[in-house]
Structure formats: C-alpha cells, structure tokens
Design an enzyme around this catalytic site. Structure first.
Site, short mmCIF file in Angstrom:
data_model
loop_
_atom_site.label_atom_id
_atom_site.label_comp_id
_atom_site.label_asym_id
_atom_site.label_seq_id
_atom_site.Cartn_x
_atom_site.Cartn_y
_atom_site.Cartn_z
N ALA A 177 51.21 47.77 42.36
CA ALA A 177 50.94 46.38 41.97
C ALA A 177 49.73 45.82 42.69
O ALA A 177 48.61 45.87 42.18
CB ALA A 177 52.18 45.52 42.23
N CYS A 178 49.91 45.25 43.88
CA CYS A 178 48.83 44.48 44.51
C CYS A 178 47.64 45.33 44.91
O CYS A 178 46.50 44.90 44.79
CB CYS A 178 49.39 43.71 45.70
SG CYS A 178 50.62 42.48 45.22
N VAL A 179 47.89 46.56 45.37
CA VAL A 179 46.76 47.44 45.71
C VAL A 179 46.04 47.88 44.43
O VAL A 179 44.82 47.83 44.34
CB VAL A 179 47.26 48.66 46.50
CG1 VAL A 179 46.16 49.72 46.62
CG2 VAL A 179 47.71 48.23 47.89
#
Length: 233
Positions: free
Chosen positions: A169-171
């Site tokens: 997700a965020c990476v």
C-alpha cells in the site's frame, strides 16, 4: 502452506512472469541519479511495535538494521531524509467531518489518532535528527495531497530511495507516484515490510518490473557514500 513452500511457489511464478515481461520489454532499469534523498514511509510505532492493527513483520531483524545503515550513510554524506507518518484528527467513524476520507470503511485507520503522539512518532531506533523533515500524510501515497514533490525538487533531488511499510500500500503507491512525478525511484529491498506472508516478495517483484529498481541495502549504501565523489570528478 509454510513459508518455505510459499517461497517456492512464488519463485516459480516469478520465473514465469520474468519470461513474459522480458518478451514484452518490461523490467527496464531506471538507475541512480546525481542527487538522492531517503523517503521512509510509516516506520512509526503503530507499524513497528507490537500490539497495533498495523504492526508489521520483519521490523526488528531486517527493516530497522537496514534503515540504520541507510540513515548513517545519508547523514555522513549530507543527503536529505524525509520521515513520513500517518495520523488522523477526527477518528469518529460516524462523523461527517472526518479526515480519514472513506479509508476507515476498509481498514482500521481510526487506530492511529493524532492525539496519541506515541503511535505516529517515528520509531526511536531510527529517530529523526535535526534537519530531517517529519511529514504527516492522510492517504496511502506520500505524494498524494502533500508538498513532498515540491520539497524534493526544491532540494534538487532526482533520486528517491524508498523504504518502509507496507509494500502492498503506502510504499507501493509512494513509489508509483514518485516515478510519475519524475524522480528516479529505488526500492530498498531489506528496508520494506508488510503484515502478511508473501506480500513483500510479490510486490517487490512487480514493482521492479514496472515502477522502480529494487536494490539491496548494501548497493544503496555504497551509492549514498560515493555519489557526491562521483559527481565531483
């Protein structure tokens, strides 16, 4: 299925996918540039310490040591470091004024409340030092709805070394948006984690095919320690 069996299944899939990608011109290399910055995503206590819904695996034995090596190289050679974290001011799921968007309909983002600074504070083992920016985000990508791209351009950065959690997700979204914003994107293999088996391996394989070069911590540290000298010659 145990971890060894999962790794074998994934490797078989990677081998076949590599053949397909190679035939179609994927898996090109973007390479390192002349002015790097380290962008560390969500390595705050809610993700790195036990007992939170967001707690990730492999933090103590893999991610933190890799981050410590990268931070040392950045600090000794004057490269910018951005520590990204996530927290929300209005965590009432029934409030029409929440700053969580609709993300709380999928995952328990209300667990990271801005009022509890300990949760979104960067892990003390890789704590920011003076001159390093701690940036608060609300969305998955570190670029979405933030001034990160402008900040990096203002510093003359052309290459971002991305670390942190989660790979799925965020990476991943930070890497995708970083490339779209015109930065050379490098994913540091040992410094990226997630919560579920196989998630890191699969996402790093796919990221390497489409959005960034996946490089080892050792390779990235060597680059950080030599880039200024190479540019001076």
């Amino acid at each position: 299925m145990d971890e060894e069996d999962l790794d074998a299944v994934l490797q078989k899939a990677f081998d076949e996918s590599t053949r397909i990608y190679a035939e179609r011109g994927f898996q090109r290399r973007i390479g390192f540039g002349k002015k790097p910055a380290l962008v560390s995503v969500d390595l705050a206590n809610a993700w790195t310490r036990p007992g939170n819904p967001f707690t990730c695996e492999g933090v103590d034995d893999r991610i933190i040591p890799a981050m410590q090596a990268l931070l040392k190289a950045c600090r000794e050679n004057g490269h910018p470091v951005v520590h990204v974290t996530t927290a929300y001011q209005i965590t009432d799921r029934d409030s029409p004024n929440s700053d969580m968007g609709l993300w709380h309909h999928k995952i328990p983002v209300e667990a990271v409340n801005l009022k509890d600074e300990h949760l979104w504070a960067i892990d003390s083992r890789i704590a920011p030092v003076e001159g390093e920016w701690v940036m608060l985000k609300k969305r998955a990508s570190s670029f979405s709805g933030t001034p990160l791209a402008g900040y990096l351009r203002g510093l003359g950065v052309d290459t971002i070394l991305v670390t942190g959690v989660t790979a799925t997700a965020c990476v991943r979204t930070t890497i995708c948006d970083g490339l779209a914003e015109g930065f050379r994107t490098i994913a540091v293999k040992e410094a990226i984690g997630d919560r579920v088996p196989g998630a890191v391996a699969w996402n790093l394989f796919d990221i390497d095919a489409k959005f960034a070069d996946v490089e080892s911590t050792e390779t990235c540290v060597a680059y950080l320690e030599s880039v200024n000298r190479r540019n001076d010659t």
